[in-house]
Motif scaffolding. Structure first.
Motif, PDB file in Angstrom:
ATOM      1  N   TYR A  82      -0.447  13.003 -14.755  1.00  0.00           N
ATOM      2  CA  TYR A  82      -1.766  12.383 -14.656  1.00  0.00           C
ATOM      3  C   TYR A  82      -2.606  13.048 -13.578  1.00  0.00           C
ATOM      4  CZ  TYR A  82       0.343   8.682 -17.435  1.00  0.00           C
ATOM      5  OH  TYR A  82       0.973   7.979 -18.435  1.00  0.00           O
TER       6      TYR A  82
ATOM      7  N   ASN B 224      -8.394   7.641 -25.342  1.00  0.00           N
ATOM      8  CA  ASN B 224      -8.210   7.198 -23.964  1.00  0.00           C
ATOM      9  C   ASN B 224      -8.891   8.208 -23.049  1.00  0.00           C
ATOM     10  OD1 ASN B 224      -7.221   5.799 -21.789  1.00  0.00           O
ATOM     11  ND2 ASN B 224      -5.190   5.573 -22.699  1.00  0.00           N
TER      12      ASN B 224
ATOM     13  N   ARG C  43      -9.459   8.066 -18.837  1.00  0.00           N
ATOM     14  CA  ARG C  43      -8.305   8.307 -17.998  1.00  0.00           C
ATOM     15  C   ARG C  43      -7.798   9.734 -18.136  1.00  0.00           C
ATOM     16  NH1 ARG C  43      -3.568   5.907 -19.398  1.00  0.00           N
ATOM     17  NH2 ARG C  43      -3.308   7.933 -20.371  1.00  0.00           N
TER      18      ARG C  43
ATOM     19  N   PHE D 122       9.341  -1.968 -19.311  1.00  0.00           N
ATOM     20  CA  PHE D 122       8.447  -3.005 -18.799  1.00  0.00           C
ATOM     21  C   PHE D 122       9.182  -4.340 -18.668  1.00  0.00           C
ATOM     22  CE2 PHE D 122       5.347  -6.366 -20.273  1.00  0.00           C
ATOM     23  CZ  PHE D 122       4.636  -6.459 -19.087  1.00  0.00           C
ATOM     24  N   MET D 123       9.932  -4.670 -19.697  1.00  0.00           N
ATOM     25  CA  MET D 123      10.613  -5.962 -19.671  1.00  0.00           C
ATOM     26  C   MET D 123      11.795  -5.961 -18.704  1.00  0.00           C
ATOM     27  SD  MET D 123      10.471  -7.480 -23.516  1.00  0.00           S
ATOM     28  CE  MET D 123      10.782  -6.029 -24.508  1.00  0.00           C
TER      29      MET D 123
ATOM     30  N   GLY E 226      12.151   0.553 -13.276  1.00  0.00           N
ATOM     31  CA  GLY E 226      12.135   0.290 -14.714  1.00  0.00           C
ATOM     32  C   GLY E 226      12.377   1.538 -15.530  1.00  0.00           C
TER      33      GLY E 226
ATOM     34  N   PRO F 116       6.502   3.154  -6.789  1.00  0.00           N
ATOM     35  CA  PRO F 116       5.587   2.422  -7.655  1.00  0.00           C
ATOM     36  C   PRO F 116       6.007   2.353  -9.118  1.00  0.00           C
ATOM     37  CG  PRO F 116       4.395   4.048  -6.352  1.00  0.00           C
ATOM     38  CD  PRO F 116       5.831   4.256  -6.081  1.00  0.00           C
ATOM     39  N   PHE F 117       5.563   1.279  -9.766  1.00  0.00           N
ATOM     40  CA  PHE F 117       5.817   1.109 -11.192  1.00  0.00           C
ATOM     41  C   PHE F 117       4.485   1.109 -11.927  1.00  0.00           C
ATOM     42  CE2 PHE F 117       6.654  -1.409 -15.030  1.00  0.00           C
ATOM     43  CZ  PHE F 117       7.793  -0.799 -15.488  1.00  0.00           C
ATOM     44  N   VAL F 118       3.608   2.011 -11.574  1.00  0.00           N
ATOM     45  CA  VAL F 118       2.331   2.064 -12.265  1.00  0.00           C
ATOM     46  C   VAL F 118       2.543   2.946 -13.479  1.00  0.00           C
ATOM     47  CG1 VAL F 118      -0.119   2.504 -12.059  1.00  0.00           C
ATOM     48  CG2 VAL F 118       1.200   1.894 -10.046  1.00  0.00           C
ATOM     49  N   MET F 119       2.485   2.343 -14.654  1.00  0.00           N
ATOM     50  CA  MET F 119       2.947   3.031 -15.852  1.00  0.00           C
ATOM     51  C   MET F 119       2.062   2.659 -17.025  1.00  0.00           C
ATOM     52  SD  MET F 119       6.765   2.514 -17.347  1.00  0.00           S
ATOM     53  CE  MET F 119       6.369   1.182 -18.460  1.00  0.00           C
ATOM     54  N   GLU F 120       2.057   3.522 -18.004  1.00  0.00           N
ATOM     55  CA  GLU F 120       1.261   3.284 -19.203  1.00  0.00           C
ATOM     56  C   GLU F 120       2.171   2.770 -20.316  1.00  0.00           C
ATOM     57  OE1 GLU F 120      -1.437   6.082 -22.154  1.00  0.00           O
ATOM     58  OE2 GLU F 120       0.028   6.945 -20.800  1.00  0.00           O
ATOM     59  N   LEU F 121       1.707   1.799 -21.063  1.00  0.00           N
ATOM     60  CA  LEU F 121       2.430   1.417 -22.279  1.00  0.00           C
ATOM     61  C   LEU F 121       1.725   2.118 -23.431  1.00  0.00           C
ATOM     62  CD1 LEU F 121       3.121  -2.424 -22.019  1.00  0.00           C
ATOM     63  CD2 LEU F 121       4.593  -0.528 -21.357  1.00  0.00           C
TER      64      LEU F 121
ATOM     65  N   THR G  65       0.874  -1.030 -16.669  1.00  0.00           N
ATOM     66  CA  THR G  65       1.710  -2.048 -16.055  1.00  0.00           C
ATOM     67  C   THR G  65       1.885  -1.731 -14.586  1.00  0.00           C
ATOM     68  OG1 THR G  65       3.731  -0.807 -16.441  1.00  0.00           O
ATOM     69  CG2 THR G  65       3.024  -2.302 -18.182  1.00  0.00           C
TER      70      THR G  65
ATOM     71  N   GLU H 135       2.697  -4.608  -6.094  1.00  0.00           N
ATOM     72  CA  GLU H 135       1.738  -3.504  -6.085  1.00  0.00           C
ATOM     73  C   GLU H 135       0.337  -4.033  -6.373  1.00  0.00           C
ATOM     74  OE1 GLU H 135       5.301  -0.610  -7.614  1.00  0.00           O
ATOM     75  OE2 GLU H 135       3.713  -1.128  -9.016  1.00  0.00           O
TER      76      GLU H 135
END
Ligand SMILES: Nc1nc2c(ncn2[C@@H]2O[C@H](COP(=O)(O)OP(=O)(O)O)[C@@H](O)[C@H]2O)c(=O)[nH]1
Ligand SMILES: [Mg+2]
Lengths: 724, 81
Positions: A63, A95, A98, A388-389, A401, A498-503, B63, B68
Motif C-alpha cells: 500500500y 477502489n 485508496r 478477521f473473525m 490475525g 497493527p491489524f489494519v487490513m482490507e477485506l 478492519t 487501534e
C-alpha cells in the motif's frame, strides 16, 4: 541488439497483479527470491507485438513504500536499484482513491509510470464512472483501462508501455505540496542533500528529504553510512520539524504528508475523474454475503461448518483415486516380486523403492483435493474473513490475525506444508509475532503427517475417521496457540503490530487460478517425495538390511528349515506355513540386528513409556527427514519382517492384526508425530527465515521433548483406563 | 455533530474522521488505507468476539482492532436517510 525491456508490475494487494502477470507471461515464469531476503520474486517473459521479448517482474503487493515491511523495502529497492524501463501500476478501479495512494508515492519516487486501470468491469457494475483521459491529463501519466481477468485492454496497455519504455526516460519525480511549513523545510533539506551529494545517484533529493521527515529507518541508516555530517544535519532538521508541528498543529510531519497525499488524490478525483451513480455506502453483493458469513453468531458456526466440509470433501472424494494408486503400487510390487531373482536388489526395489514412493504418492489425491479446497477459500476472499473473525483469539495468544494464513498453509486445514507455511510468515510485520508463528506452524497437520494420521485413523478409528481427524486438527491449533503464547511471554516478549487490513470483495475463483494454485502446491509435495523421500527410503532400507545376520545364526535358520522339510506334514500347505514362520523369524531377527534395529532398540527403554517399540522408533527417527517417511519406514520395517505371500499385504492390515498395536498406542503415536521435531527441511527454513540456527534448534529440541511428554501422558492414561 | 472515539461508534453509525492521533507504523498503516481526516466512514460491524471492527471506507471494507480505533476520532453524522 538492445537489451530487453523490463517492466515491473506494482500495486496494492488484490489489485490483480498476479492475474495480469499470468496473462502476460503464461507459462514462461520463474519464481525465485530477492537476494538476502525471503520475499518471493516472480519474473517472466512476454513477447511484444513487434516480436521482441521483454521481462515482466511481479513486485510484492504493497500500500506504501515505507520501510516498515520487508515487502515495501524490496519493492522500492528493486525500483531504484534495477530501474525497470517502465513501472506498470495496477490500480483497482473499483477502489480508486485508496489505490492511488501508492501511485502518488511511485510518482514521487519518479519512476517512469503507466497506470493500468484494472477491474473496470467491477467498477462499472458498481456504478463507478471513471474518465481515464481526465485522470491521465491530471496526473501526467498514461492511463489504460483493462480487465486483467478476461484480458481486455492488455494489448493496449503493452503497446503503451512499449512506447514509454523506448524513450530513455529521465525520472521526473512529482512534487506534491505539503503545506507551507513542510514545503519550506523540504526545500532546506533538499539543499543540504544536494550540497553533500547524499545518495543522489539513487534517489531524488526531495524524496530523501521526505523520508527523513517520515522517520524512514532504512534511508536514515543509508544516509548515516554515506555521510555522517549530512545525516546529522538532516536528522536535526527532521526533529525540529516534528517538534514544530507537534507544538503548533498537534500533529506529526508524517501524518501531514499522508493527509496531504490523500488531499491531492481527492482533489484530482473531484475534477471530473470519478462519479458515483450510487451512494458509496450502498451494499454490494459482497456486503450482503458478509452480513451472513461474518455475522456474530452465524459467522463462527459457518466457519466451522466450512472447514469441516472441506474435510469431508477431501476424504470422501479422494478415497477412490487413493485406492487406485494403492492398487497400482501393489501391482508394481507383485510384478517385481515375480520378475526379479531373490536377493538384495529385489529387496531394494520392492521394500526400498516401490513401497517408499508408493506410500507417499498414494496420498497425492488426498493432498490435491485438500489444496484445491484451500485454494477456493483463499481465492474467493474467505480466508481474509477467517483472519478477521480469528484475530481476537490470535491476538490473545500474542499472534496476529494474519498468522492464520501461515497456520492454514502449514496444515491448519490439514494437508498443507510447514515449508510454505514458514514462508507465509513473511507477510507478518512484527518480528516477534512472526517468530512465534514460525516456531509453531510446524505443529499443524501438514500433508506429510496426513498419511500417518490417515492410516492410523483408518485402522484404529474406522468409521470415525473424519471426526478423529477433525479433533486432531483442533488439537494442533490448541497446542500451537498455547506454545506461541509461551514463546511470546518468554523469549519473544513485546508489544503487538497493527491489524489494519482490507477485506477484499468476494470473487468467484477462476478455474485456471485454482488449478495453478493446486498444481504448484501438489507438485511441490511430489517433488519432495520423488527426491528426498526416495533417497531416504533407500538409505533407510540399507540401514534396515545391513549388517545382516551373523553366519552362525544364518546357518541355524537353514538347519531349522532342513529339519522342517524332513518332518511329516498332512499337506503341502502346512509345510509352507511352517517354513513361512521360520522365514519371518529370520527376517525379523535380521532387522533387529540391523543398524536401524540397534538404534530403535537402544531407544526402546525410554520410548516404551509412550508405548513405542523399536519398529515405531525406527519410523519416527526416519520421520525427521520428512514426516511421510514414517509411513514408508513402517511399511518397510513390516514388509521386511515378513516374506512370501504376505509381502503384498498392505501396512494397514498388518497393523490391524498386530497385537502390539491398539487405539491408545495409535493415538500416542499420532500425537507424537504431530508435535515432535519438524522435518529437517522445515528446520532449515525456520533457521533461515528467523535468521539464526538457534531458532531451528529450539524448534527441534523443544518440540521433541514436548511431544514425547504428550505421548507418554496419552499412553499411560489410556492404558490405565484400559482403553488399549 | 459530536466527536467520538471510533471504538465507541455503533454498528451502521456514520461519520467523518476528524483526527488520527498516532504516528509510527500504526499511524502509517491507518493512513495508507485512507483513514485520514475528512474521510467518510461507516461502521459495518464487529467480529464475533467484538474485536476487530470492520469499517466501510471509500467503497471498500477495512478492519482494525479496537485498541487501534482508540486513536481515531470521528465527527458523527446524524442519521439522515
Ligand atoms: N472481475 C475482475 N476480477 C479480477 C480482475 N483482475 C483480477 N481479478 C480477480 O481479483 C482477485 C485478485 O487478483 P490477483 O491477481 O491475485 O491480485 P494480486 O494480489 O494483485 O496479485 C482474483 O480473484 C482475480 O481473479 C478484473 O479485471 N476483473
Ligand atoms: Mg499476487
Amino acid at each position: 541488439m538492445k537489451t530487453p525491456l523490463t517492466f515491473a508490475l506494482a500495486g496494492n494487494p488484490n489489485a490483480g497483479k498476479t492475474t495480469l502477470f499470468n496473462a502476460l507471461t503464461g507459462a514462461r515464469q520463474h519464481v525465485g527470491n530477492y537476494p538476502g531476503v525471503t520475499v518471493e520474486r516472480k519474473s517472466g517473459i512476454h513477447t511484444l507485438p513487434d516480436g521482441t521479448n521483454c521481462n515482466i517482474v511481479d513486485l510484492p503487493g504493497t500500500y506504501s513504500l515505507t520501510a516498515y515491511s520487508i515487502e515495501e523495502v524490496v519493492a522500492r529497492d528493486f525500483l531504484v536499484q534495477e530501474r525497470p524501463d517502465v513501472v506498470i501500476n495496477i490500480v483497482d478501479a473499483s477502489n480508486l482513491e485508496r489505490n492511488l495512494y501508492l501511485t502518488i508515492q511511485l510518482m514521487e519516487l519518479g519512476v517512469p509510470l503507466i497506470i493500468a486501470l484494472n477491474m473496470m468491469d467491477v467498477a462499472h457494475d458498481r456504478g463507478i464512472e471513471i474518465d481515464p483521459e481526465r485522470l491521465s491529463a491530471l496526473l501526467g501519466v498514461p492511463v489504460v483501462p483493462i480487465v486483467a481477468r478476461g484480458g481486455r485492454g492488455i494489448s493496449n496497455l503493452m503497446a503503451e508501455a512499449h512506447r514509454l519504455g523506448q524513450d530513455t526516460a529521465v525520472w521526473r519525480p512529482l512534487r506534491v505540496s505539503y503545506g507551507e511549513d513542510l514545503d519550506s523545510m523540504l526545500l532546506q533539506m533538499e539543499k543540504v542533500i544536494e550540497e553533500h551529494d547524499l545518495l543522489t545517484d539513487t534517489y531524488s533529493p526531495r524524496w530523501l528529504a521526505m523520508k527523513y521527515l517520515e522517520n524512514d529507518s532504512q534511508i536514515r541508516e543509508k544516509g548515516a553510512r554515506t555521510s555522517r555530517q549530512a545525516a546529522t544535519l538532516l536528522e536535526g532538521m527532521a526533529a525540529e520539524a516534528t517538534r514544530h508541528h507537534q507544538v503548533t498543529l498537534g500533529t506529526l510531519p508524517e501524518a501531514l504528508i499522508a493527509d496531504q497525499r490523500y488531499g491531492f488524490i481527492k482533489s484530482v478525483l473531484r475534477q471530473g475523474v470519478l462519479s458515483l451513480r450510487h451512494d458509496p455506502d450502498r451494499l454490494y453483493t459482497t456486503d450482503r454475503i458478509d452480513q451472513v458469513l461474518t455475522n456474530r453468531l452465524l459467522g463462527p458456526v459457518i466457519m466451522l461448518a466450512i472447514l469441516f466440509g472441506l474435510y469431508t470433501f477431501t476424504f470422501t472424494y479422494s478415497e477412490l483415486p487413493v485406492a487406485w494408486l494403492e492398487g497400482f503400487f501393489g501391482w508394481m510390487g507383485d510384478l517385481a516380486e515375480a520378475a526379479l531373482p531373490d536377493g538384495p536388489l529385489k529387496s531394494l526395489i520392492i521394500s526400498g523403492i516401490i513401497d517408499g514412493v508408493g506410500g507417499v504418492l498414494g496420498f497425492v489425491p488426498l493432498i490435491m483435493f485438500m489444496f484445491f479446497g484451500i485454494a477456493v477459500l483463499e481465492d474467493s476472499g474467505y480466508l481474509a474473513r477467517v483472519a478477521f473473525m480469528m484475530d481476537r483469539v490470535f491476538h490473545t495468544f500474542g499472534l496476529h490475525g494474519s498468522s492464520v494464513m501461515a497456520y492454514i498453509v502449514s496444515g491448519g486445514i490439514a494437508g498443507g506444508c510447514a515449508v510454505p507455511g514458514v514462508m507465509a510468515t513473511r507477510t507478518l510485520k512484527s518480528r516477534r509475532e512472526r517468530l512465534a508463528t514460525l516456531l509453531t506452524v510446524s505443529f499443524m497437520n501438514c500433508g506429510a503427517k496426513l498419511p500417518v494420521l490417515a492410516l492410523l485413523t483408518a485402522v484404529f478409528f474406522a468409521g470415525r475417521q473424519a471426526m478423529v481427524m477433525f479433533l486432531l486438527t483442533l488439537l494442533a491449533w490448541a497446542v500451537a496457540m498455547v506454545v506461541a503464547k509461551i514463546y511470546r511471554l518468554t523469549v519473544l516478549k513485546g508489544p503487538s503490530t497493527p491489524f489494519v487490513m482490507e477485506l477484499p470483495p468476494y470473487r468467484f475463483p477462476t478455474l485456471r487460478g485454482l488449478l495453478i494454485h493446486t498444481w504448484e502446491r501438489t507438485w511441490h509435495y511430489i517433488k519432495k517425495a520423488g527426491t528426498v523421500i526416495l533417497a531416504i527410503s533407500v538409505i533407510l532400507w540399507a540401514m534396515m538390511t545391513y549388517p545382516g545376520l551373523p553366519d552362525q545364526e544364518e546357518a541355524e535358520f537353514a538347519a531349522q528349515r532342513e529339519s522342517a522339510r524332513s518332518e511329516y506334514f498332512a499337506s503341502e500347505d502346512e509345510l509352507a506355513q511352517r517354513l513361512g514362520a521360520i522365514d519371518r523369524r529370520e527376517a525379523e531377527r535380521s532387522l533387529e540386528l540391523s543398524l536401524a534395529g540397534r538404534i530403535g532398540r537402544s531407544l526402546e527403554g525410554i520410548s516404551r513409556l509412550a508405548g513405542f517399540d523399536w519398529r515405531t522408533n525406527i519410523a519416527l527417527v526416519g520421520g525427521f527427514a520428512a514426516k511421510e517417511v514414517v509411513i514408508s519406514t513402517l511399511g518397510t520395517a513390516y514388509s521386511l519382517g515378513e516374506v512370501g505371500p504376505e509381502a503384498s499385504e498392505s501396512l494397514a492390515t498388518t497393523l490391524a492384526n498386530d497385537p502390539a498395536w491398539n487405539p491408545v498406542k495409535a493415538l500416542a503415536m499420532m500425537v507424537f508425530v504431530m508435535f515432535y521435531a519438524p522435518c529437517f527441511v522445515t528446520v532449515v527454513c525456520i533457521a533461515r527465515e528467523a535468521g539464526s540456527w538457534k531458532w531451528g534448534a529450539l524448534a527441534m529440541g523443544f518440540n521433541t521433548v514436548f511431544a514425547f511428554a504428550m505421548a507418554v501422558l496419552i499412553y499411560q492414561v489410556g492404558m490405565f483406563l484400559g482403553l488399549g | 455533530m459530536a466527536r467520538v472515539v471510533l471504538r465507541r461508534m455503533a454498528k451502521n453509525q456514520r461519520g467523518v474522521i476528524a483526527v488520527v492521533k498516532v504516528g509510527g507504523e500504526l499511524g502509517q498503516r491507518i493512513r495508507e488505507m485512507g483513514l485520514v481526516p475528512g474521510t467518510r466512514i461507516t461502521v459495518q460491524g464487529r467480529a464475533p468476539l467484538n474485536d476487530p471492527v470492520a469499517l466501510r471506507v471509500m467503497g471498500g471494507t477495512l478492519t482494525l482492532r479496537n485498541n487501534e480505533a482508540d486513536y481515531i476520532e470521528v465527527e458523527i453524522q446524524e442519521e439522515q436517510r
